[in-house]
Every structure is written in structure tokens, then in C-alpha cells.
Motif scaffolding. Structure first.
Motif, PDB file in Angstrom:
ATOM      1  N   SER A   1     -40.958  -8.243  28.605  1.00 28.54           N
ATOM      2  CA  SER A   1     -39.858  -7.635  27.856  1.00 28.54           C
ATOM      3  C   SER A   1     -40.074  -7.774  26.363  1.00 28.54           C
ATOM      4  O   SER A   1     -40.685  -8.732  25.897  1.00 28.54           O
ATOM      5  CB  SER A   1     -38.530  -8.326  28.188  1.00 28.54           C
ATOM      6  N   VAL A   2     -39.536  -6.819  25.627  1.00 30.28           N
ATOM      7  CA  VAL A   2     -39.429  -6.901  24.175  1.00 30.28           C
ATOM      8  C   VAL A   2     -37.939  -6.971  23.874  1.00 30.28           C
ATOM      9  O   VAL A   2     -37.173  -6.109  24.300  1.00 30.28           O
ATOM     10  CB  VAL A   2     -40.061  -5.687  23.469  1.00 30.28           C
ATOM     11  N   LEU A   3     -37.537  -8.028  23.167  1.00 25.81           N
ATOM     12  CA  LEU A   3     -36.136  -8.219  22.810  1.00 25.81           C
ATOM     13  C   LEU A   3     -35.996  -8.225  21.294  1.00 25.81           C
ATOM     14  O   LEU A   3     -36.874  -8.726  20.582  1.00 25.81           O
ATOM     15  CB  LEU A   3     -35.604  -9.543  23.362  1.00 25.81           C
ATOM     16  N   GLN A   4     -34.895  -7.676  20.829  1.00 26.66           N
ATOM     17  CA  GLN A   4     -34.605  -7.689  19.409  1.00 26.66           C
ATOM     18  C   GLN A   4     -33.098  -7.883  19.255  1.00 26.66           C
ATOM     19  O   GLN A   4     -32.315  -7.207  19.933  1.00 26.66           O
ATOM     20  CB  GLN A   4     -35.049  -6.370  18.775  1.00 26.66           C
ATOM     21  N   ASN A   5     -32.704  -8.798  18.392  1.00 26.42           N
ATOM     22  CA  ASN A   5     -31.282  -9.129  18.219  1.00 26.42           C
ATOM     23  C   ASN A   5     -30.631  -9.495  19.550  1.00 26.42           C
ATOM     24  O   ASN A   5     -29.516  -9.060  19.850  1.00 26.42           O
ATOM     25  CB  ASN A   5     -30.533  -7.976  17.546  1.00 26.42           C
ATOM     26  N   ASP A   6     -31.358 -10.260  20.367  1.00 32.83           N
ATOM     27  CA  ASP A   6     -30.884 -10.719  21.676  1.00 32.83           C
ATOM     28  C   ASP A   6     -30.585  -9.584  22.655  1.00 32.83           C
ATOM     29  O   ASP A   6     -29.821  -9.754  23.606  1.00 32.83           O
ATOM     30  CB  ASP A   6     -29.640 -11.619  21.531  1.00 32.83           C
ATOM     31  N   ARG A   7     -31.182  -8.417  22.444  1.00 34.87           N
ATOM     32  CA  ARG A   7     -30.996  -7.287  23.353  1.00 34.87           C
ATOM     33  C   ARG A   7     -32.354  -6.827  23.869  1.00 34.87           C
ATOM     34  O   ARG A   7     -33.326  -6.771  23.117  1.00 34.87           O
ATOM     35  CB  ARG A   7     -30.299  -6.135  22.645  1.00 34.87           C
ATOM     36  N   VAL A   8     -32.397  -6.473  25.137  1.00 35.96           N
ATOM     37  CA  VAL A   8     -33.646  -5.972  25.716  1.00 35.96           C
ATOM     38  C   VAL A   8     -33.870  -4.550  25.215  1.00 35.96           C
ATOM     39  O   VAL A   8     -33.007  -3.686  25.348  1.00 35.96           O
ATOM     40  CB  VAL A   8     -33.593  -5.989  27.258  1.00 35.96           C
ATOM     41  N   CYS A   9     -35.041  -4.318  24.634  1.00 36.70           N
ATOM     42  CA  CYS A   9     -35.406  -2.990  24.131  1.00 36.70           C
ATOM     43  C   CYS A   9     -36.405  -2.295  25.047  1.00 36.70           C
ATOM     44  O   CYS A   9     -36.347  -1.087  25.245  1.00 36.70           O
ATOM     45  CB  CYS A   9     -36.002  -3.107  22.732  1.00 36.70           C
ATOM     46  N   VAL A  10     -37.346  -3.063  25.567  1.00 37.68           N
ATOM     47  CA  VAL A  10     -38.395  -2.530  26.443  1.00 37.68           C
ATOM     48  C   VAL A  10     -38.587  -3.515  27.585  1.00 37.68           C
ATOM     49  O   VAL A  10     -38.581  -4.718  27.364  1.00 37.68           O
ATOM     50  CB  VAL A  10     -39.734  -2.353  25.679  1.00 37.68           C
ATOM     51  N   MET A  11     -38.768  -2.983  28.786  1.00 38.27           N
ATOM     52  CA  MET A  11     -39.049  -3.842  29.932  1.00 38.27           C
ATOM     53  C   MET A  11     -40.158  -3.174  30.755  1.00 38.27           C
ATOM     54  O   MET A  11     -40.118  -1.976  30.991  1.00 38.27           O
ATOM     55  CB  MET A  11     -37.819  -4.061  30.787  1.00 38.27           C
ATOM     56  N   ALA A  12     -41.137  -3.978  31.148  1.00 34.84           N
ATOM     57  CA  ALA A  12     -42.261  -3.444  31.921  1.00 34.84           C
ATOM     58  C   ALA A  12     -42.534  -4.334  33.121  1.00 34.84           C
ATOM     59  O   ALA A  12     -42.377  -5.551  33.053  1.00 34.84           O
ATOM     60  CB  ALA A  12     -43.510  -3.361  31.045  1.00 34.84           C
ATOM     61  N   GLN A  13     -42.931  -3.697  34.214  1.00 38.28           N
ATOM     62  CA  GLN A  13     -43.403  -4.432  35.389  1.00 38.28           C
ATOM     63  C   GLN A  13     -44.862  -4.060  35.577  1.00 38.28           C
ATOM     64  O   GLN A  13     -45.204  -2.880  35.674  1.00 38.28           O
ATOM     65  CB  GLN A  13     -42.609  -4.082  36.642  1.00 38.28           C
ATOM     66  N   ILE A  14     -45.707  -5.071  35.603  1.00 45.25           N
ATOM     67  CA  ILE A  14     -47.146  -4.855  35.685  1.00 45.25           C
ATOM     68  C   ILE A  14     -47.683  -5.580  36.906  1.00 45.25           C
ATOM     69  O   ILE A  14     -47.329  -6.729  37.166  1.00 45.25           O
ATOM     70  CB  ILE A  14     -47.861  -5.371  34.414  1.00 45.25           C
ATOM     71  N   CYS A  15     -48.541  -4.903  37.636  1.00 44.86           N
ATOM     72  CA  CYS A  15     -49.180  -5.469  38.815  1.00 44.86           C
ATOM     73  C   CYS A  15     -50.669  -5.609  38.535  1.00 44.86           C
ATOM     74  O   CYS A  15     -51.322  -4.643  38.138  1.00 44.86           O
ATOM     75  CB  CYS A  15     -48.937  -4.550  40.006  1.00 44.86           C
ATOM     76  N   PHE A  16     -51.202  -6.812  38.720  1.00 44.29           N
ATOM     77  CA  PHE A  16     -52.628  -7.080  38.575  1.00 44.29           C
ATOM     78  C   PHE A  16     -53.169  -7.472  39.944  1.00 44.29           C
ATOM     79  O   PHE A  16     -52.520  -8.216  40.680  1.00 44.29           O
ATOM     80  CB  PHE A  16     -52.878  -8.229  37.596  1.00 44.29           C
ATOM     81  N   GLY A  17     -54.343  -6.978  40.296  1.00 43.26           N
ATOM     82  CA  GLY A  17     -54.908  -7.304  41.594  1.00 43.26           C
ATOM     83  C   GLY A  17     -56.405  -7.502  41.529  1.00 43.26           C
ATOM     84  O   GLY A  17     -57.067  -7.101  40.576  1.00 43.26           O
ATOM     85  N   ILE A  18     -56.915  -8.134  42.571  1.00 41.27           N
ATOM     86  CA  ILE A  18     -58.363  -8.336  42.653  1.00 41.27           C
ATOM     87  C   ILE A  18     -59.006  -7.099  43.270  1.00 41.27           C
ATOM     88  O   ILE A  18     -58.370  -6.349  44.004  1.00 41.27           O
ATOM     89  CB  ILE A  18     -58.723  -9.593  43.468  1.00 41.27           C
ATOM     90  N   SER A  19     -60.250  -6.885  42.975  1.00 41.01           N
ATOM     91  CA  SER A  19     -60.995  -5.788  43.586  1.00 41.01           C
ATOM     92  C   SER A  19     -61.404  -6.203  44.987  1.00 41.01           C
ATOM     93  O   SER A  19     -61.774  -7.358  45.216  1.00 41.01           O
ATOM     94  CB  SER A  19     -62.244  -5.462  42.761  1.00 41.01           C
ATOM     95  N   ARG A  20     -61.305  -5.276  45.895  1.00 41.26           N
ATOM     96  CA  ARG A  20     -61.690  -5.563  47.282  1.00 41.26           C
ATOM     97  C   ARG A  20     -62.611  -4.457  47.774  1.00 41.26           C
ATOM     98  O   ARG A  20     -62.534  -3.317  47.322  1.00 41.26           O
ATOM     99  CB  ARG A  20     -60.453  -5.625  48.178  1.00 41.26           C
ATOM    100  N   GLY A  21     -63.446  -4.805  48.683  1.00 40.43           N
ATOM    101  CA  GLY A  21     -64.333  -3.824  49.283  1.00 40.43           C
ATOM    102  C   GLY A  21     -63.555  -2.849  50.153  1.00 40.43           C
ATOM    103  O   GLY A  21     -62.440  -3.116  50.578  1.00 40.43           O
TER     104      GLY A  21
END
Length: 139
Positions: A73-93
Motif C-alpha cells: 500500500s501507499v498511504l498519505q495523510n493516514d489514507r490509503v491511496c494505492v493498494m496492490a496484491q502481488i503474487c510471486f512464484g517459483i518456476s516449475r517444469g
């Protein structure tokens, strides 16, 4: 993001791409192994005002054997301005194989024209990018 309004902002807010990049970097900083980005979902909830202090947070929601889910999240003046959900994974065959066939036919240019020639036509952000025109078709 405490840089000049002319460089990183448009109107009253920072460019969305820079706000999303800040979220992504905060999330990526929590990854300690070879996991790579698999998905990125970003919501722009309110303006991020350039030149004002902001707070960037990232939290691991869950880490499994193959995937890590993070919210940033990016917060400014105690308010949420931007929120992101990111998924990271391993490479699999995989037994599926699809070769990468995405290629372009562009050659290395012999002569390039700088954006700076047209700086009055573009957003001020382009003045700090080291970019060149590939073809002689200008906006």
C-alpha cells in the motif's frame, strides 16, 4: 516520491505507474528466494500528491511451497491511496511446451531523434527519460 511535481505528476497526483512501481518494489523486497512475479493487481484509490510525505507498506499474506501472496500500500495523510496484491512464484517444469515466437522485424536505427526536440508537446515526465523515436512518425 518527494520529487518535483513537474517530473512525477500530472495535475494533482503522481503518475499511476510510479505509484504502482513503489508498491511492487516494496513487495519484491520481501522475497528472499528465486520467486518471480506471477500476477500484479493494483487499485488506485485516491490521489498521491507529489511533494508530500508518504508511507509505503508491504505485508506477506501467505507463503506456501510454491507461491507467496503479498499486499502493498501507499498511504498519505493516514489514507490509503494505492493498494496492490502481488503474487510471486517459483518456476516449475511442465510437460507443455510452447516456444516463444514473439519477434519483431525492427532493425537497429542508424539515426534517432530525441524526445527533447519535441519536449513542449509531451508531459514533463518525458524530459527525464532516455528514449528515442524509432520511426519518423511523431504525434
Amino acid at each position: 516520491m518527494n520529487h518535483s511535481r513537474h517530473l512525477w505528476g500530472q495535475g494533482r497526483t503522481a503518475f499511476g505507474g510510479i505509484s504502482a512501481a513503489v508498491c511492487f518494489q516494496a513487495a519484491q523486497n520481501l522475497i528472499v528466494d528465486q520467486r518471480t512475479p506471477r500476477s500484479f493487481h493494483c487499485n488506485f484509490i485516491g490521489p498521491v500528491t507529489c511533494g508530500e510525505p508518504l508511507k509505503v507498506t508491504a505485508e506477506i499474506l501467505r507463503t506456501g511451497k510454491n507461491v507467496t501472496q503479498i499486499v502493498a500500500s501507499v498511504l498519505q495523510n493516514d489514507r490509503v491511496c494505492v493498494m496492490a496484491q502481488i503474487c510471486f512464484g517459483i518456476s516449475r517444469g511442465s510437460i507443455l511446451h510452447k516456444p516463444d515466437t514473439t519477434k519483431h522485424a525492427l532493425t537497429v536505427p542508424k539515426k534517432v531523434t530525441s524526445y527533447l526536440k519535441f519536449q513542449s508537446l509531451f508531459l514533463s515526465l518525458y524530459n527525464i527519460l532516455n528514449s528515442r523515436w524509432r520511426r519518423a512518425v511523431y504525434p
